[in-house]
Each structure stands twice: as C-alpha cells, then as structure tokens.
Design a protein around this motif. Structure first.
Motif: not given
Length: 146
Positions: A23-37, A51-55
């Motif tokens: 079974a898959t775990p609860a969904h989470a946003v695909a890998p993201c970065r907020v200001n490089g973190i 800010d710079s947000l990438t997902c």
C-alpha cells in the motif's frame, strides 16, 4: 470443520498480507524546494517576501502557495485535478511545464502576474492586476489583460 476453516483463514492472510505491504503512503507533493531548501508535505508555502518555489507534478489536494512578494513558481510536471498553484499578492511568475487537469487551478492573485501553462482542462486565472497569461491549449485563461 475447524481445520478447514483454519486453512481458509491462513490462505486469506497470505493473500491479504502482500497487499497491505505494498500500500502506498499518504500522498505528498512531489519533491519541492522553497528558496533552494527541500520541503515535503501536501501544502508547500513560501514566505511573505519574494520566493523561488519549484516542484514536480502535483496530485489532487496538493497546494503550492507563494504568499506575498514577487514569487517565481515552477511546476515541472502536471497540476492534477484538484491541485492548486497560487502566486499570492505581488507580481508573480508561474509556469507549469505539464498540463492542468480538470479541477486543477493556477491562480496569479493580486498584482501583475506572468502565467504560462501547457494544456489546460482546469482553471487559469490571473486575478487582479495587469496579468499576462499563456495557455497552450484547452480552457482559456481568465482575468488576464494580455
């Protein structure tokens, strides 16, 4: 009779156990970065400033919100049905490299926003301000002056 029932229960357990393990775990946003973190979770939020947000791709219920400031938000995949990308207040740059699914939303917010998305089966809205919106195909953008 008891032996037959016990065998049936054991066989059922052997069939059900592998399903439970995969079974898959609860969904989470695909890998993201907020200001490089790197960040995780279904709700990715910027700061009140620029800010710079990438997902990667977003699924139903995922939210990416830049809050205030002139944010740069890039979604490298699709915005699935029910997912939301919000620029917030300020002149934001929002880009979705994939498609916007049915019930998916890309919202600029207040300020002069620049929005570019691929095929759109959901909603793209620049919000208040002189916004530039470009949709590759599908539903046209709303609230955009250009």
């Amino acid at each position: 009779m008891i032996r037959h029932t016990l065998r049936t229960l054991c066989a059922a357990t052997l069939v059900i156990a592998p399903v439970a393990l995969t079974a898959t775990p609860a969904h989470a946003v695909a890998p993201c970065r907020v200001n490089g973190i790197p960040v995780s979770g279904t709700n990715v939020v910027g700061t009140p400033g620029a800010d710079s947000l990438t997902c990667g791709s977003l699924a139903a219920g995922d939210v990416v919100d830049g809050l205030g400031g002139a944010d740069h938000i890039r979604i490298g995949g699709d915005v699935g049905g029910g997912a939301t990308v919000r620029g917030g207040t300020g002149g934001d740059h929002l880009r979705v490299d994939g498609s916007v699914g049915p019930m998916g939303r890309v919202l600029g917010g207040d300020g002069g926003d620049y929005i570019v998305v691929g095929p759109n089966a959901g909603a793209v809205n620049g919000g208040a301000g002189a916004d530039y919106c470009r949709v590759a195909s599908g539903n046209p953008a709303a609230g955009c002056a250009f």
